[in-house]
Design a protein around this motif. Structure first.
Motif, PDB file in Angstrom:
ATOM      1  N   TRP A 131      -4.405   6.420   1.889  1.00 23.69           N
ATOM      2  CA  TRP A 131      -3.747   5.217   1.560  1.00 23.69           C
ATOM      3  C   TRP A 131      -5.142   4.829  -0.191  1.00 23.69           C
ATOM      4  O   TRP A 131      -5.610   5.329  -0.506  1.00 23.69           O
TER       5      TRP A 131
ATOM      6  N   GLY B 138      -3.758  -0.903  -2.571  1.00 19.36           N
ATOM      7  CA  GLY B 138      -3.037  -1.811  -2.251  1.00 19.36           C
ATOM      8  C   GLY B 138      -2.564  -3.069  -4.195  1.00 19.36           C
ATOM      9  O   GLY B 138      -3.642  -2.487  -4.709  1.00 19.36           O
TER      10      GLY B 138
ATOM     11  N   TYR C  54       1.031  -1.462  -0.003  1.00 22.62           N
ATOM     12  CA  TYR C  54      -0.087   0.497  -0.260  1.00 22.62           C
ATOM     13  C   TYR C  54       0.893   1.091   0.559  1.00 22.62           C
ATOM     14  O   TYR C  54       1.556   1.079   0.742  1.00 22.62           O
TER      15      TYR C  54
END
Length: 122
Positions: free
Chosen positions: A112, A115, A94
């Motif tokens: 974030w 991923g 990530y």
């Protein structure tokens, strides 16, 4: 709307190299440190490395000397160059952004990505 989009993951063999990219949008890129974290099945998310706007980097002991970070401030992209990959590097990777400087704790990161999977296996 802030977006961090990772790319470049895949299946490689031990000893191979791989480059991940994290493309950022919707934020003032120069104000953020960008870091990579990884999470293996059944384990906590752990810090891999981070980079500031001035290209100063900081890496976890487990990857220092094998992984390198650099950023293209014109393209708002951060790269994680991974070499000499090991099976224990297998994880979802990530990228994350923080205004707080060089931080290694998950809770210090504001944004974030979704991923990207890296699998190292023979």
């Amino acid at each position: 709307q802030v977006q961090l989009v990772e790319s470049g993951g895949g299946l490689v063999q031990p000893g191979d190299s791989l480059r991940l990219a994290c493309a950022a949008s919707g934020l003032t890129f120069s104000m953020y440190n960008i870091a990579w974290f990884r999470q293996a099945p059944g384990k906590e998310r752990e810090f891999v490395g981070g980079i500031g706007y001035s290209q100063i980097t900081y890496e976890a002991d487990s990857v220092r000397g094998r992984f390198t970070l650099f950023r293209d401030n014109h393209e708002n992209t951060v790269f994680l160059q991974m070499s000499s990959l090991k099976p224990e590097d297998t994880a979802v990777y990530y990228c994350a952004a923080t205004k707080l400087g060089m931080r290694v704790v998950v809770a210090d990161y504001e944004y974030w990505g979704q991923g990207t999977q890296v699998t190292v296996s023979s």
